[in-house]
Design a protein around this motif. Structure first.
Motif, short mmCIF file in Angstrom:
data_model
loop_
_atom_site.label_atom_id
_atom_site.label_comp_id
_atom_site.label_asym_id
_atom_site.label_seq_id
_atom_site.Cartn_x
_atom_site.Cartn_y
_atom_site.Cartn_z
N GLN A 216 -11.53 9.68 -1.59
CA GLN A 216 -11.03 9.55 -2.96
C GLN A 216 -10.12 10.73 -3.31
O GLN A 216 -9.04 10.54 -3.87
CB GLN A 216 -12.20 9.48 -3.95
N GLU B 279 -8.02 6.79 -3.88
CA GLU B 279 -8.57 5.43 -3.91
C GLU B 279 -10.06 5.47 -3.62
O GLU B 279 -10.54 6.34 -2.90
CB GLU B 279 -7.90 4.54 -2.85
N ASP B 280 -10.76 4.50 -4.15
CA ASP B 280 -12.19 4.37 -3.93
C ASP B 280 -12.43 3.71 -2.57
O ASP B 280 -11.90 2.62 -2.30
CB ASP B 280 -12.81 3.52 -5.06
N THR C 205 -13.82 0.12 -2.55
CA THR C 205 -12.81 -0.87 -2.93
C THR C 205 -11.90 -1.18 -1.74
O THR C 205 -11.58 -2.35 -1.48
CB THR C 205 -11.96 -0.36 -4.12
N VAL C 206 -11.50 -0.15 -1.01
CA VAL C 206 -10.67 -0.34 0.19
C VAL C 206 -11.39 -1.24 1.18
O VAL C 206 -10.79 -2.17 1.74
CB VAL C 206 -10.29 1.02 0.82
#
Length: 176
Positions: free
Chosen positions: A58, A63-64, A67-68
């Motif tokens: 992150q 980005e999380d 989620t990726v």
């Protein structure tokens, strides 16, 4: 022939003067034990099974990680080659471009992740994308490995000096 005794206080206890070759079928996966942690993240483990430090991911990529994963935007190197229909050399070229763009993070020893974009514009987070090209240098058709076994007194030569001065940098571009 390399003479490890020339400048350092150690005994070369054995030298395999006949190179070991690994001329196997190109899809036969051979790993050198020292590279297994790197290899496993590049070719064996799926992204969900790789112990990615979510906080560092992150922090670096913004980005999380979960989620990726849910959006199927991560791959090991072998999966990236399959998904992008490219070979190891092509993937490494994309990886090196990502290095120049500061899009690669090191999570630990032999544990890298890069935000790579292929020529078609698809972006994936790929683990250790350099590995398969590196591996080919050891197991390719004309490649061979020479094995040395050495012993020394750690009071005269530390592990750090053996690793850094005798063996030298792992990056050939940084070698003397």
């Amino acid at each position: 022939e390399i003479n490890l005794l020339e400048h350092y206080p150690m005994q070369q206890t054995s030298l395999n003067k006949s190179p070991k070759t690994f001329n196997k079928h190109p899809n036969h996966i051979i790993y050198i034990n020292g590279f297994f942690p790197t290899a496993s993240k590049a070719t064996i483990l799926s992204p969900a099974d790789i112990p990615v430090p979510a906080d560092k991911f992150q922090e670096f990529f913004g980005e999380d990680w979960s989620t990726v994963l849910q959006e199927n935007r991560a791959a090991n190197a072998l999966q990236a080659c399959d998904r992008w229909n490219c070979d190891a050399a092509q993937l490494e070229t994309i990886w090196r471009a990502a290095e120049e763009s500061n899009a690669i993070v090191k999570f630990g020893g032999g544990f890298y992740c890069g935000k790579l974009t292929n020529h078609g514009g698809e972006t994936l987070y790929v683990f250790n994308a350099f590995f398969m090209s590196m591996r080919a240098k050891f197991v390719g058709k004309d490649a061979s490995i020479y094995a040395y076994q050495v012993e020394w007194d750690p009071a005269q030569l530390s592990w750090a000096d053996f690793r850094g001065k005798v063996l030298g940098p792992t990056d050939p571009a940084a070698a003397p």
